[in-house]
Design an enzyme around this catalytic site. Structure first.
Site, PDB file in Angstrom:
ATOM      1  N   GLY A  66       0.723  23.855  22.315  1.00 12.90           N
ATOM      2  CA  GLY A  66      -0.474  23.069  22.519  1.00 12.90           C
ATOM      3  C   GLY A  66      -0.359  21.972  23.596  1.00 12.90           C
ATOM      4  N   CYS A 254      18.275  29.104  30.029  1.00  9.81           N
ATOM      5  CA  CYS A 254      18.855  30.165  29.205  1.00  9.81           C
ATOM      6  C   CYS A 254      18.648  31.538  29.842  1.00  9.81           C
ATOM      7  CB  CYS A 254      18.246  30.105  27.811  1.00  9.81           C
ATOM      8  SG  CYS A 254      16.435  30.032  27.811  1.00  9.81           S
ATOM      9  N   ASP A 276      11.562  29.208  21.735  1.00 12.94           N
ATOM     10  CA  ASP A 276      10.122  29.056  21.905  1.00 12.94           C
ATOM     11  C   ASP A 276       9.362  30.396  21.819  1.00 12.94           C
ATOM     12  OD1 ASP A 276       8.020  27.454  22.459  1.00 12.94           O
ATOM     13  OD2 ASP A 276       8.225  27.519  24.621  1.00 12.94           O
ATOM     14  N   CYS A 325      22.497  36.877  38.028  1.00 14.83           N
ATOM     15  CA  CYS A 325      21.306  36.993  37.166  1.00 14.83           C
ATOM     16  C   CYS A 325      21.621  36.758  35.691  1.00 14.83           C
ATOM     17  CB  CYS A 325      20.713  38.390  37.361  1.00 14.83           C
ATOM     18  SG  CYS A 325      19.447  38.800  36.162  1.00 14.83           S
ATOM     19  N   CYS A 329      16.150  37.629  30.161  1.00 14.95           N
ATOM     20  CA  CYS A 329      15.754  37.189  28.811  1.00 14.95           C
ATOM     21  C   CYS A 329      15.625  38.394  27.868  1.00 14.95           C
ATOM     22  CB  CYS A 329      14.406  36.469  28.912  1.00 14.95           C
ATOM     23  SG  CYS A 329      13.660  36.091  27.317  1.00 14.95           S
ATOM     24  N   CYS A 347      13.688  42.854  35.863  1.00 12.73           N
ATOM     25  CA  CYS A 347      14.939  43.233  36.550  1.00 12.73           C
ATOM     26  C   CYS A 347      14.679  43.621  38.017  1.00 12.73           C
ATOM     27  CB  CYS A 347      15.576  44.391  35.785  1.00 12.73           C
ATOM     28  SG  CYS A 347      16.909  45.192  36.654  1.00 12.73           S
TER      29      CYS A 347
HETATM   30  S1  SF4 Z   1      15.214  34.819  24.200  1.00 12.59           S
HETATM   31 FE1  SF4 Z   1      14.816  34.289  26.366  1.00 12.59          FE
HETATM   32  S2  SF4 Z   1      13.757  32.301  26.253  1.00 12.59           S
HETATM   33 FE2  SF4 Z   1      14.726  32.634  24.237  1.00 12.59          FE
HETATM   34  S3  SF4 Z   1      16.714  31.586  24.389  1.00 12.59           S
HETATM   35 FE3  SF4 Z   1      17.041  33.763  24.968  1.00 12.59          FE
HETATM   36  S4  SF4 Z   1      16.863  33.782  27.210  1.00 12.59           S
HETATM   37 FE4  SF4 Z   1      15.954  31.873  26.482  1.00 12.59          FE
HETATM   38  S1  SF4 Z   2      20.366  44.892  35.837  1.00 13.69           S
HETATM   39 FE1  SF4 Z   2      18.604  43.568  36.307  1.00 13.69          FE
HETATM   40  S2  SF4 Z   2      18.394  42.155  34.556  1.00 13.69           S
HETATM   41 FE2  SF4 Z   2      20.453  43.092  34.492  1.00 13.69          FE
HETATM   42  S3  SF4 Z   2      21.796  41.632  35.577  1.00 13.69           S
HETATM   43 FE3  SF4 Z   2      21.087  43.153  37.091  1.00 13.69          FE
HETATM   44  S4  SF4 Z   2      19.264  42.233  38.005  1.00 13.69           S
HETATM   45 FE4  SF4 Z   2      19.651  41.129  36.100  1.00 13.69          FE
END
Ligand code: SF4
Ligand code: SF4
Length: 421
Positions: A66, A254, A276, A325, A329, A347
């Site tokens: 929010g 992260c 989050d 990289c 996530c 990716c």
């Molecule tokens: S899931 Fe994604 S946003 Fe959540 S802590 Fe892992 S890398 Fe970060």
């Molecule tokens: S394959 Fe894609 S997501 Fe995985 S480390 Fe390489 S660039 Fe990042």
């Protein structure tokens, strides 16, 4: 105790805008519920947290929603007083506030400046772009109200950074965005791709509003506009995160760090979650009235979440850009039929950027690493009451070049610094 930061859902999903891409418009209690963070909960949590961080002497709070300013200025005055009363001597208190800036006026700005808040303002670009998706419930754009708030913050000297969501409305216009931010003398920008999913439904297949190819093109063009012969004037978080990998310092995000370690998320009622994007019963670590913060932070469930990025998907394990990289996530991975996982949806975007900018990012990373070595050694030398090296002496960074032609060159003194977070 290891460092721990807390992010608060200050008013749960309540907001005075209704941006179409918001991933927290729906809480476990329903859509856009009107909730306010509970003061007894904070009176319980903040003393615990201050005791937890007493050793490291740094307390980090992030206030999100929010729209957190809906909690009111009086609430934040009460809060900062509570923080100060419970902090151990010598503890520095860092507060960050993420806002749409619509309610910010001179009084708010003065308060935020006097308590040294770092304020993130959501800006999607110039008026026509910003107003395409950042509207109120009446369908009116928020650009002018946002700019009035941002101006109040700047007049009061508040440290601001910008959060810009990249969606169909601006993904094809990175150069325009950069020119706008430069014109507005913005120093720090974080771009995030728009994802149409809800944090409360982590198992639902995410929907994305931009394709990996579109986002990859965006990043490559953005890089071109940002780079400026290796001396960028604006800090862009994703580039900083990649630079941190090249330099070999811990990553502050992260998504491009080794682990899912983004701090704990606290809902208005004291429910605690590890991320989050995972505000769902299956991921709840507990409630602050029932369990201590320290035990939730150290719980097997929290540790399991922190480690859930590993092992990386097979494609990441053999990826030439893995070190830069670090796999992205996990929320953006898909479970495949054979039980394995795809790499991050973006990716291909990251690879597109690396193919384009790897050499230049690497050269910048080397330069920053040299500068950090130089500053560290210079500090040791001067702490030892020795004179700094002469102009023709070998540079302290170890490059083998003369000091005057390396880190002693005044042009390098303001070398690029990573973004403030
Ligand atoms: S899931 Fe994604 S946003 Fe959540 S802590 Fe892992 S890398 Fe970060
Ligand atoms: S394959 Fe894609 S997501 Fe995985 S480390 Fe390489 S660039 Fe990042």
């Amino acid at each position: 105790m290891p460092p721990l930061s807390l992010m608060f859902k200050t008013v749960s999903t309540d907001c005075n805008l209704d941006c179409s891409y918001c991933y927290y418009r729906q809480s476990l209690e329903g859509s856009r519920v009107r909730r306010r963070i509970e003061r007894p909960m904070l009176e319980n949590l903040i003393p615990q947290y201050m005791a937890y961080v007493a050793d490291v002497r740094a307390a980090r709070f992030a206030w999100q929603g929010g729209e957190p300013t809906l909690a009111g200025l009086e609430f934040f005055r009460w809060l900062t007083d509570l923080q100060e009363r419970h902090a151990s001597p010598g503890t520095s208190i860092h507060n960050a506030l993420q806002t749409n800036a619509v309610l910010i006026d001179a009084e708010w700005a003065e308060f935020l400046a006097s308590h040294r808040f770092l304020v993130g303002v959501s800006v999607d670009g110039p008026e026509e772009i910003h107003d395409a998706l950042r509207k109120d419930r009446g369908g009116h754009g928020s650009f002018r109200r946002m700019m009035a708030g941002l101006d109040a913050l700047r007049r009061a000297g508040v440290d601001c950074n910008i959060l810009c969501v990249v969606g169909p409305h601006n993904v094809g216009r990175p150069r325009e965005l950069m020119r706008f931010f430069r014109r507005e003398q913005i120093g720090y920008v974080q771009f995030i791709p728009a994802m149409d999913f809800q944090a409360t439904e982590p198992n639902a297949r995410p929907r994305y509003l931009v394709s990996p190819e579109e986002y990859g093109r965006f990043l490559a063009e953005l890089f071109e506009e940002w780079y400026e012969q290796g001396k960028p004037r604006i800090s862009i978080r994703i580039f900083d995160n990649f630079l941190q990998s090249y330099v070999g310092v811990p990553n502050d995000a992260c998504v491009h760090g080794e682990y899912c370690d983004g701090g704990l998320i606290v809902e208005y009622n004291g429910d605690v979650y590890p991320c989050d994007f995972y505000i769902a019963p299956a991921w709840k670590l507990g409630n602050i009235f029932e369990e201590s913060l320290a035990s939730m932070a150290a719980s097997p469930a929290c540790r399991a979440f922190v480690g859930r990025k590993q092992p990386l998907p097979a494609a990441c394990q053999i990826c030439e850009y893995r070190q830069q990289c670090k796999g992205g996530c996990p929320r953006n991975r898909l479970s495949l039929e054979d039980g394995s996982q795809s790499p991050d949806y973006f990716c291909a975007s990251y690879k597109q950027l690396f193919r384009y900018a790897d050499e230049r990012l690497g050269a910048m990373g080397d330069r920053i690493a040299r500068r950090l070595r130089y500053e560290e050694k210079l500090e040791l030398v001067t702490a030892d009451r020795k004179a700094a090296p002469g102009r023709n002496a070998p540079c302290l960074c170890g490059s083998g070049r003369k000091h005057k032609a390396c880190c002693g060159d005044p042009a390098l003194a303001n070398s690029y610094v990573f973004s403030q977070q």
